[in-house]
Design a protein around this motif. Structure first.
Motif, short mmCIF file in Angstrom:
data_model
loop_
_atom_site.label_atom_id
_atom_site.label_comp_id
_atom_site.label_asym_id
_atom_site.label_seq_id
_atom_site.Cartn_x
_atom_site.Cartn_y
_atom_site.Cartn_z
N PRO A 148 0.84 -1.20 0.00
CA PRO A 148 0.00 0.00 0.00
C PRO A 148 0.87 1.25 0.00
O PRO A 148 2.00 1.23 0.51
CB PRO A 148 -0.80 -0.11 1.30
CG PRO A 148 -0.04 -1.06 2.14
CD PRO A 148 0.72 -1.96 1.24
N MET A 149 0.35 2.32 -0.57
CA MET A 149 1.17 3.51 -0.75
C MET A 149 1.20 4.41 0.49
O MET A 149 2.13 5.15 0.72
CB MET A 149 0.61 4.28 -1.92
CG MET A 149 1.58 5.24 -2.53
SD MET A 149 0.93 5.85 -4.05
CE MET A 149 1.31 4.55 -5.12
N PHE A 150 0.14 4.35 1.26
CA PHE A 150 0.06 5.24 2.43
C PHE A 150 -0.84 4.62 3.48
O PHE A 150 -1.52 3.63 3.19
CB PHE A 150 -0.48 6.62 2.02
CG PHE A 150 -1.84 6.55 1.38
CD1 PHE A 150 -2.99 6.54 2.14
CD2 PHE A 150 -1.97 6.47 0.00
CE1 PHE A 150 -4.24 6.46 1.55
CE2 PHE A 150 -3.22 6.38 -0.60
CZ PHE A 150 -4.36 6.38 0.18
N GLY A 151 -0.87 5.23 4.63
CA GLY A 151 -1.81 4.80 5.67
C GLY A 151 -1.25 3.75 6.60
O GLY A 151 -0.05 3.45 6.57
N SER A 152 -2.14 3.20 7.42
CA SER A 152 -1.71 2.25 8.43
C SER A 152 -2.82 1.22 8.64
O SER A 152 -3.89 1.35 8.07
CB SER A 152 -1.45 2.98 9.74
OG SER A 152 -2.67 3.52 10.21
N SER A 156 2.96 8.53 5.10
CA SER A 156 1.74 8.96 5.81
C SER A 156 1.36 8.00 6.92
O SER A 156 0.20 7.61 7.07
CB SER A 156 0.57 9.10 4.82
OG SER A 156 0.86 10.04 3.86
N LEU A 157 2.34 7.62 7.70
CA LEU A 157 2.10 6.72 8.82
C LEU A 157 1.77 7.54 10.07
O LEU A 157 2.52 8.47 10.40
CB LEU A 157 3.35 5.90 9.13
CG LEU A 157 3.53 4.54 8.49
CD1 LEU A 157 4.82 3.93 9.00
CD2 LEU A 157 2.37 3.61 8.82
#
Lengths: 325, 537
Positions: free
Chosen positions: A167-171, A257-258
């Protein structure tokens, strides 16, 4: 046994004193930094001086510095770290999910770095002067000199965007942490490779290695013995690496963007959310102090002789008083 | 043999630790969405934003993103439509004869997303909470200090009594300013309203189903919404996911990949890259922001009107808009942008009125002449700008260059945004003022700037009885009637070169071919049920 216990207690005592000093220094720096959390909450809107004052009073920001620090310290002893000025929530509850993300990230990065760094370091040392050694050295050189954000963006582009493996971003899932952890581990493992290789080379060139070889002891046993003797250097360096890892999370968490401690710390410093900044700084300080203490204790337990020798050297130099045998 | 077993044990322990760690990483969030398949949900609108929020509660954190979410989840007594005009919210009707006593008639069909009815008691409790600056530092300032009483008249009516006529009071109880009604019973049991543990409870068309601070918010259509029957006519979006993607390069990659459908506030300097994405559309719109200089009249030599005029003539606003902002802004002729008047008059009419407000056009000869007339010798000053606004820094350098040419040696210094905020109005000489409007009240952006009661009352610390009188009229007159006074107050302040408008900002948003967006402007994401402007394709 008594010696060991004394050493461990002394080391932990030092850590507690360090934590006190750190907490005071961080609190002072935040107090001295320009800015007003009350104005941050209101923004560029009309606010009466009474409104600003009441917000400051609610968060005890109108009290003298030492009173504010004493209040914080008193709360900290009771595990009450106050209320976030920005989120209006209990600090520990607010920070917990961010801390969990960062701990998982750092844990994974440390695992990758140690496994990869140690293996490559051993291979390089055992094959000194060969093509393998050169290749590993070149990798270590790139690892230590490549900027973290560039590595992160490259991995993001290749593995998340082009190949869509991550995944490119997030958690939220294990996969979200892999790329950031590799980014962090890239530089750290390079450092561990260099340290392990150097420490092991030193052991390889010692008399005991020659004697072990002469007695036809198996290569694995010889390597294990060399690693045990090189462990103080490697362990101490790995302990320092952990501190560096925490420092590097801000950049990596931003790129991916963690929602981690680094990101939260950066935004809380901007907002002057003092209780949150103080809590995060404390968490990091505790981890670094504990790691440092644990490494020292581990090194001592693995090789008490080394510590005794250094202590006796200090006694000779007259630096330790009242502990003459 | 023994050593070999020990080695194997060590490896086993390490692998087990790794496994446990991995499972913890996955298990902690087992109830969360799988982020890798955003676009697989055909009823989900994925929005990527560059900012982040730390709470869903606008009472605590009143940032624009908090309002966007609150506009779908919560309701005030009134709301706004896509033109910024007041429209019904929880109150179906309201009336006032004297702008002192306000009566609100609330329908009996409004429900919170947990299925409980919205009662007058809930509304009164929410208003009282919003008025308390300690519980609601983000919104309390929208309420006048002179509220005399809030009374429950019946199960469907409440009255609010003020001590003075205040036509603009209606804005205070709108969800774009001060009021997002929640359940009293629920809130009293919540530890921290708007946190991941106590998600917002509102009566809007959507409910929050997940909030991870610093990461994302997920909203889902709620079935208890009083107009849920009309949903099928309004579009096919059942879920909205906001992802906080702080790095712009990452956000662009995510947009290109299709992980996000709509990106808010893309960096204007990167707009060409966004436009180059296959099927992307980039929309520029006036975001009702103001960027200008404030000259503190209590700070010598800016107490000298000629010095202020010299500064005003030295600001090459057109040059800054064209070069620094690449044309993605409008040269400001006044503090309030024309779009801010949309709730009261036609925007074109507002544009014409604002063009006639006294302002100083760039002219270095006149600047030099004014500076010579001031009798002030060459002096040194500093323009501080907030670090979050690099374009303001570049504009400061342009202005500093002009000022230095006429004999005002000007330095430019970047400072943290919180320091900039804290130092507004603290006797700085030249300072930047950056304003973003939330409500559509015409005077929203100048209530503070033109509060002309002397030091401390406004960022320029100026006093002017006539401006104070005009602004008092603005507060007590209905919006349409107050426009003339408002424009006149702008004119008087700007004629004294107290405020030097530089530009009115623009924002840019991008969306991909997965969605269609209609009538998007600076009010859209604040308007009621704004999701109706989006359609998944």
């Amino acid at each position: 046994m008594k010696d060991k216990l004394f050493f461990i207690l002394k080391r932990l005592g030092n850590s507690i004193i360090t934590l006190f000093v750190l907490s005071f220094v961080i609190f002072s720096l935040l107090f001295l930094a320009p800015g007003d959390p009350a104005r941050n909450l209101v923004g560029t809107r009309q606010a009466t001086p009474e409104l600003l004052e009441s917000i400051r009073a609610q968060h005890y920001l109108d009290e003298p510095f030492l009173v504010q620090y004493a209040r914080w310290l008193n709360g900290a002893f009771r595990l009450d770290f106050g209320t976030s000025i920005r989120a209006g929530a209990d600090v520990a509850t607010h920070v917990a999910p961010f801390a969990a993300t960062t701990f998982q990230l750092v844990g994974m990065a440390l695992f990758f770095s140690v496994i990869f760094g140690l293996s490559c370091g051993i291979i390089a040392a055992k094959n000194q002067g060969t093509l393998r050694d050169s290749f590993i050295n070149v990798f270590a050189l790139i690892g230590t000199s490549a900027p973290g954000f560039a590595v992160g963006l490259l991995l993001l582009y290749l593995l998340a965007f082009q190949l869509q493996l991550f995944p490119m971003f997030g958690s939220g899932t294990f996969m979200h942490l892999v790329l950031p952890a590799i980014t962090l581990a890239f530089a750290i493992s390079a450092m561990i490779i260099k340290i392990t290789r150097q420490a092991l080379l030193h052991e390889i060139n010692t008399d005991y290695t020659t004697f072990m070889k002469a007695r036809a002891i198996s290569p694995i046993r010889i390597t294990l013995a060399q690693l045990k003797n090189a462990s103080p250097t490697i362990l101490t360096s790995t302990g320092l690496v952990l501190a560096a890892l925490f420092g590097s999370t801000v950049l990596v968490e931003t790129i991916f963007s963690l929602p981690g401690l680094g990101n939260l710390l950066a935004s809380s410093v901007t907002f002057r959310d003092v209780p949150v900044v103080q809590f995060i700084a404390l968490i990091m300080a505790v981890i670094i102090c504990l790691t440092s203490a644990l490494v020292d204790i581990l090194v001592y337990l693995l090789n008490p002789q080394a510590v005794r020798v250094s202590t006796s050297n200090l006694e000779h130099a007259g630096l330790l008083k009242g502990r003459k045998k | 043999m023994k050593k070999s077993n020990k080695f194997r044990h060590i490896i086993m322990v390490v692998l087990t630790l790794f496994l446990v760690m991995s499972m913890t990483a996955c298990g902690n969030n087992h109830n969360q969405e799988n982020d890798t398949n955003h676009t697989n949900n055909t009823d989900t609108l994925n929005i990527g934003v560059s900012g982040s929020i730390s709470t869903l509660d606008i009472n605590q954190e009143a940032g624009i993103l908090n309002y966007y979410i609150s506009a779908l989840v919560g309701e005030g007594l009134v709301g706004i439509n896509n033109n910024g005009q007041i429209t019904a919210g929880l109150a179906q009707r309201w009336y006032t004869d004297d702008y002192i006593t306000w009566s609100f008639i609330v329908g009996d069909n409004s429900m919170f997303s947990d299925g409980s009815p919205v009662t007058i008691d809930d509304i009164i409790w929410s208003i009282e909470r919003a008025m308390d600056p300690l519980q609601s530092p983000g919104v309390a300032l929208h309420f006048p200090a002179d509220i005399q009483a809030i009374t429950k008249v019946s199960d469907t009516q409440l009255d609010i009594v003020l001590s003075e006529p205040t036509p603009g009071f209606i804005w205070a109880v709108s969800n774009v300013a001060g009021l997002s009604v929640t359940s009293k019973a629920w809130a009293e049991h919540a530890d921290s309203i708007g946190s991941p543990q106590d998600l917002l409870l509102g009566s809007g068309p959507f409910q929050v189903i997940e909030f991870s601070p610093g990461s994302h918010v997920i909203l889902e259509a709620q079935d208890y919404w009083r107009e849920s029957d009309s949903r099928s006519e309004q579009g096919n979006i059942r879920r909205i996911r906001f992802d906080f993607i702080t790095d712009d390069a990452t956000r662009l990659l995510a947009f290109t990949q299709g992980s996000i459908d709509f990106a808010l506030n893309i960096p204007i300097e990167q707009s060409e890259q966004w436009e180059a994405v296959d099927g992307a559309q980039v929309d520029f719109y006036a975001d009702r922001s103001y960027y200008g200089l404030t000259l503190d009249v209590t700070h010598p030599p800016f107490d000298n009107e000629y010095v202020r005029q010299a500064v005003a003539y030295s600001v090459n606003a057109a040059g800054i808009v064209n070069s620094v902002l690449r044309g993605n802004a409008t040269v400001a002729t006044a503090i309030t942008p024309p779009e801010q008047f949309a709730s009261a008059i036609d925007i074109e009419e507002a544009r014409t009125l604002l063009a006639d407000v006294t302002h100083f056009t760039y002219n270095l000869e006149r600047a030099q002449k004014a500076f010579d007339q001031s009798g002030v010798a060459t002096f040194e000053t500093t323009i501080y700008y907030p670090d979050s606004f690099p374009s303001v820094g570049q504009a400061s350098l342009v202005i500093a260059d002009s000022l230095t040419q006429i004999g005002i040696i000007t330095n430019v210094v970047e400072i943290p945004i919180d320091q900039w905020l804290a130092e507004i109005g603290s006797n700085q000489g030249i300072a930047w003022m950056i304003l973003f409007a939330t409500t559509a009240q015409p005077q929203d952006m100048v209530t503070w700037l033109l509060s002309a009661a002397g030091p401390g009352s406004n960022p320029a610390n100026f006093a002017d009885e006539e401006i104070a009188r005009l602004m008092a009229n603005v507060v007590t007159e209905p919006a349409e009637a107050g426009i003339d006074d408002l424009i006149k107050a702008h004119d008087l302040a700007q004629a004294q070169a107290i405020y030097v408008p530089v530009w009115w900002g623009q924002a840019a948003s991008a969306w991909n071919r997965n969605i269609a967006v209609s009538d998007f402007n600076s009010y859209t994401l604040l308007s009621q049920n704004w999701v109706q402007h989006f359609t998944l394709q």
